[in-house]
Design a protein around this motif. Structure first.
Motif, PDB file in Angstrom:
ATOM      1  N   ILE A 144       0.840  -1.199   0.000  1.00 12.40           N
ATOM      2  CA  ILE A 144       0.000   0.000   0.000  1.00 12.40           C
ATOM      3  C   ILE A 144       0.879   1.254   0.000  1.00 12.40           C
ATOM      4  N   ALA A 145       0.594   2.149  -0.920  1.00 12.68           N
ATOM      5  CA  ALA A 145       1.309   3.434  -0.991  1.00 12.68           C
ATOM      6  C   ALA A 145       0.269   4.543  -0.956  1.00 12.68           C
ATOM      7  N   ALA A 146      -0.043   5.019   0.237  1.00  9.34           N
ATOM      8  CA  ALA A 146      -1.062   6.064   0.394  1.00  9.34           C
ATOM      9  C   ALA A 146      -0.711   6.899   1.609  1.00  9.34           C
ATOM     10  N   GLY A 147       0.362   7.688   1.483  1.00 16.56           N
ATOM     11  CA  GLY A 147       0.821   8.459   2.622  1.00 16.56           C
ATOM     12  C   GLY A 147       0.973   9.935   2.321  1.00 16.56           C
ATOM     13  N   ALA A 148       1.037  10.732   3.372  1.00 17.00           N
ATOM     14  CA  ALA A 148       1.193  12.178   3.247  1.00 17.00           C
ATOM     15  C   ALA A 148       2.656  12.511   2.978  1.00 17.00           C
ATOM     16  N   ASN A 181      10.734  16.153 -22.305  1.00 14.65           N
ATOM     17  CA  ASN A 181       9.862  15.826 -21.178  1.00 14.65           C
ATOM     18  C   ASN A 181      10.452  16.246 -19.832  1.00 14.65           C
ATOM     19  N   ILE A 182      11.751  16.473 -19.804  1.00 16.23           N
ATOM     20  CA  ILE A 182      12.413  16.939 -18.581  1.00 16.23           C
ATOM     21  C   ILE A 182      12.429  18.464 -18.663  1.00 16.23           C
ATOM     22  N   ARG A 183      11.449  19.082 -18.016  1.00 14.77           N
ATOM     23  CA  ARG A 183      11.106  20.459 -18.332  1.00 14.77           C
ATOM     24  C   ARG A 183      11.872  21.510 -17.547  1.00 14.77           C
ATOM     25  N   ARG A 184      12.184  21.247 -16.294  1.00 15.96           N
ATOM     26  CA  ARG A 184      12.900  22.244 -15.505  1.00 15.96           C
ATOM     27  C   ARG A 184      13.391  21.643 -14.192  1.00 15.96           C
ATOM     28  N   VAL A 185      14.330  22.332 -13.603  1.00 14.73           N
ATOM     29  CA  VAL A 185      14.803  22.018 -12.260  1.00 14.73           C
ATOM     30  C   VAL A 185      14.541  23.240 -11.398  1.00 14.73           C
ATOM     31  N   GLY A 186      14.123  22.993 -10.174  1.00 12.39           N
ATOM     32  CA  GLY A 186      13.826  24.113  -9.286  1.00 12.39           C
ATOM     33  C   GLY A 186      13.578  23.616  -7.880  1.00 12.39           C
ATOM     34  N   LEU A 187      12.820  24.403  -7.135  1.00 16.62           N
ATOM     35  CA  LEU A 187      12.481  24.059  -5.759  1.00 16.62           C
ATOM     36  C   LEU A 187      10.972  23.873  -5.644  1.00 16.62           C
ATOM     37  N   VAL A 188      10.569  22.871  -4.857  1.00 20.29           N
ATOM     38  CA  VAL A 188       9.147  22.667  -4.599  1.00 20.29           C
ATOM     39  C   VAL A 188       8.914  22.719  -3.093  1.00 20.29           C
ATOM     40  N   GLU A 189       7.759  23.214  -2.724  1.00 19.64           N
ATOM     41  CA  GLU A 189       7.429  23.395  -1.313  1.00 19.64           C
ATOM     42  C   GLU A 189       6.978  22.083  -0.687  1.00 19.64           C
ATOM     43  N   VAL A 190       7.401  21.863   0.535  1.00 13.52           N
ATOM     44  CA  VAL A 190       6.949  20.717   1.328  1.00 13.52           C
ATOM     45  C   VAL A 190       6.152  21.265   2.504  1.00 13.52           C
ATOM     46  N   GLU A 191       4.902  20.871   2.579  1.00 13.27           N
ATOM     47  CA  GLU A 191       4.024  21.390   3.613  1.00 13.27           C
ATOM     48  C   GLU A 191       4.136  20.587   4.906  1.00 13.27           C
ATOM     49  N   ASP A 197      -3.574  13.828   8.397  1.00 12.08           N
ATOM     50  CA  ASP A 197      -2.595  13.264   7.467  1.00 12.08           C
ATOM     51  C   ASP A 197      -1.801  12.139   8.132  1.00 12.08           C
ATOM     52  N   ILE A 198      -1.358  12.395   9.348  1.00 14.44           N
ATOM     53  CA  ILE A 198      -0.516  11.421  10.060  1.00 14.44           C
ATOM     54  C   ILE A 198      -1.315  10.167  10.377  1.00 14.44           C
ATOM     55  N   GLU A 199      -2.542  10.348  10.866  1.00 12.97           N
ATOM     56  CA  GLU A 199      -3.376   9.188  11.211  1.00 12.97           C
ATOM     57  C   GLU A 199      -3.650   8.336   9.988  1.00 12.97           C
ATOM     58  N   ARG A 200      -3.975   8.978   8.874  1.00 11.37           N
ATOM     59  CA  ARG A 200      -4.281   8.245   7.647  1.00 11.37           C
ATOM     60  C   ARG A 200      -3.052   7.495   7.128  1.00 11.37           C
ATOM     61  N   THR A 201      -1.892   8.142   7.152  1.00 13.58           N
ATOM     62  CA  THR A 201      -0.668   7.499   6.689  1.00 13.58           C
ATOM     63  C   THR A 201      -0.335   6.289   7.553  1.00 13.58           C
ATOM     64  N   ASN A 202      -0.462   6.423   8.858  1.00 11.81           N
ATOM     65  CA  ASN A 202      -0.192   5.297   9.757  1.00 11.81           C
ATOM     66  C   ASN A 202      -1.178   4.155   9.531  1.00 11.81           C
ATOM     67  N   GLY A 246       8.858  13.124   8.146  1.00 11.78           N
ATOM     68  CA  GLY A 246       7.410  13.222   8.096  1.00 11.78           C
ATOM     69  C   GLY A 246       6.717  11.890   8.262  1.00 11.78           C
ATOM     70  N   PRO A 247       5.426  11.851   7.970  1.00  4.39           N
ATOM     71  CA  PRO A 247       4.619  10.643   8.195  1.00  4.39           C
ATOM     72  C   PRO A 247       5.075   9.411   7.421  1.00  4.39           C
ATOM     73  N   LEU A 248       5.738   9.601   6.274  1.00  8.52           N
ATOM     74  CA  LEU A 248       6.200   8.431   5.524  1.00  8.52           C
ATOM     75  C   LEU A 248       7.194   7.623   6.351  1.00  8.52           C
ATOM     76  N   ALA A 249       8.166   8.297   6.950  1.00  5.32           N
ATOM     77  CA  ALA A 249       9.130   7.603   7.794  1.00  5.32           C
ATOM     78  C   ALA A 249       8.460   7.032   9.034  1.00  5.32           C
ATOM     79  N   GLY A 250       7.560   7.821   9.633  1.00  7.23           N
ATOM     80  CA  GLY A 250       6.869   7.330  10.813  1.00  7.23           C
ATOM     81  C   GLY A 250       6.098   6.063  10.538  1.00  7.23           C
ATOM     82  N   ALA A 251       5.445   6.007   9.368  1.00  2.00           N
ATOM     83  CA  ALA A 251       4.665   4.825   9.017  1.00  2.00           C
ATOM     84  C   ALA A 251       5.565   3.628   8.735  1.00  2.00           C
ATOM     85  N   LYS A 252       6.694   3.852   8.068  1.00  4.02           N
ATOM     86  CA  LYS A 252       7.619   2.748   7.806  1.00  4.02           C
ATOM     87  C   LYS A 252       8.165   2.174   9.109  1.00  4.02           C
TER      88      LYS A 252
END
Length: 363
Positions: A144-148, A181-191, A197-202, A246-252
């Protein structure tokens, strides 16, 4: 180096209406053609699953677990039951499932799959009821891959380096096949993740294996010392600004604890399936994930060590052999070894050298 901040859009920003139209028109055909092509590459890999034993795969409609289901069905002739959770109109998973169930049925093989929430007790009950009385033992693979893809509040929001890549509108995976298809490099925000989110990921990625192991054991389908309960793991770097904080590591981490509990309570073999970063739909949603996959794949291809999704799924089959006794199955050793070079190239990646940095990924 000053980089632009861009928004990481689902499936590379592919228009939702275009996805619906493309899947309705070409989804079944593309799924069947891909399966047919992949089946020509399959060979038995030594799983040796008994005829009175079935494999249950959670999340097997796409990615590595789909590849594993294909290998088990057509390479090992095992009985495969699965649960996926996909939108029929918006996701390719349902078409992949229909294709391999159709092909398996035509060959007299057993494949049955539910499109339902694998964490719902009624889903578990329905699948276990279908298995009980037909099989002596069951193996369980949790993919299952459904995490925040966010960070815990104590770490706060941040920006991470990533690349913007076009996605295949039907297969819904990042398409590195053409330079444009490789359009750009930059920075993306991590919320920052919310409590929801945490409960659902767990729930999906942390404790779901136990949710299945308990009723399977109660039904007498987990055979002590024989049945395998496994989950798809990722050995993230401890300083990874997204995965590790974040929750991905916590769930693992929670899933690893769950494996130990399952082993202690039910006497089955438990296995962590450690995979590298792969070019899947799920990885494309993680900030920094496309850069992680693209550059590591480039280096692995340069070294002749790259394995695609089909190869990784097929290579997993030996865990079911009776002589396999390890609690960890590593298909990520080459990947882990390239990480220092990955970071060197990541730091040097710029708009000026963007496309030349991925030449090994072009078709």
């Amino acid at each position: 180096m000053n980089l632009e901040v861009f928004r990481k859009l689902p499936l590379g920003g592919t228009d939702r209406r275009a996805i619906v139209q493309a899947l309705a028109q070409d989804g079944p055909r593309v799924a069947r053609e891909l399966l047919a092509a992949q089946r020509t590459l399959l060979r038995p890999r030594g799983a040796r699953i008994a005829k009175d034993t079935a494999v249950v795969i959670l999340g097997g409609s796409n990615g590595i677990t789909r590849a594993l289901a294909v290998q088990l069905l057509f390479g090992e002739h095992a009985a495969v039951f699965g649960v996926h959770y996909d939108s029929e109109k918006m996701q390719i998973g349902g078409h992949h499932v229909a294709a391999f169930v159709e092909a398996a049925t035509a060959e007299g093989l057993t494949a049955r799959v539910w499109n339902a929430d694998a964490t719902k007790p009624e889903t578990v009950e329905e699948v276990v009821s279908a298995l009980k009385g037909q099989y002596r033992a069951v193996h369980l693979v949790n993919g299952i891959a459904a995490g925040a893809t966010k960070r815990y509040a104590e770490h706060g929001p941040t920006n991470v380096k990533d690349i913007d890549v076009a996605f295949d509108p039907i297969l819904q995976v990042p398409d590195f096949g053409r330079p444009e298809n490789i359009r750009r490099v930059g920075l993306v925000e991590v919320e920052v993740a919310t409590d929801t989110d945490i409960e659902r990921t767990n729930r999906f990625m942390g404790t779901s294996s136990l949710l299945w192991a308990e009723p399977l054991a109660a039904a007498g389908l987990l055979a002590r010392g024989e049945s395998i309960v496994s989950f798809c793991d990722y050995d993230f770097e401890p300083d990874d600004p997204v995965y590790a904080m974040g929750p991905l590591a916590g769930a693992k981490k929670l899933q690893r604890q769950t494996m130990q509990e399952i082993q202690d309570r039910f006497g089955v073999r438990t296995v962590r399936l450690c995979y590298p970063a792969v070019g899947t739909t799920a990885l494309g949603a993680i900030p920094g994930g496309l850069l992680m996959y693209g550059l590591s794949a480039q280096i692995l291809k340069e070294r002749g060590q790259y394995q695609d999704v089909l190869e990784l799924g097929a290579a997993t089959a030996p865990i079911f052999a009776p002589e396999f006794q390890s609690s960890v199955f590593r298909l990520d050793e080459a990947y882990q070894a390239v990480l220092p070079e990955f970071h060197r190239r990541k730091d040097a990646l710029s708009p000026e050298n963007l496309r030349p940095s991925f030449t090994q990924l072009y078709r």
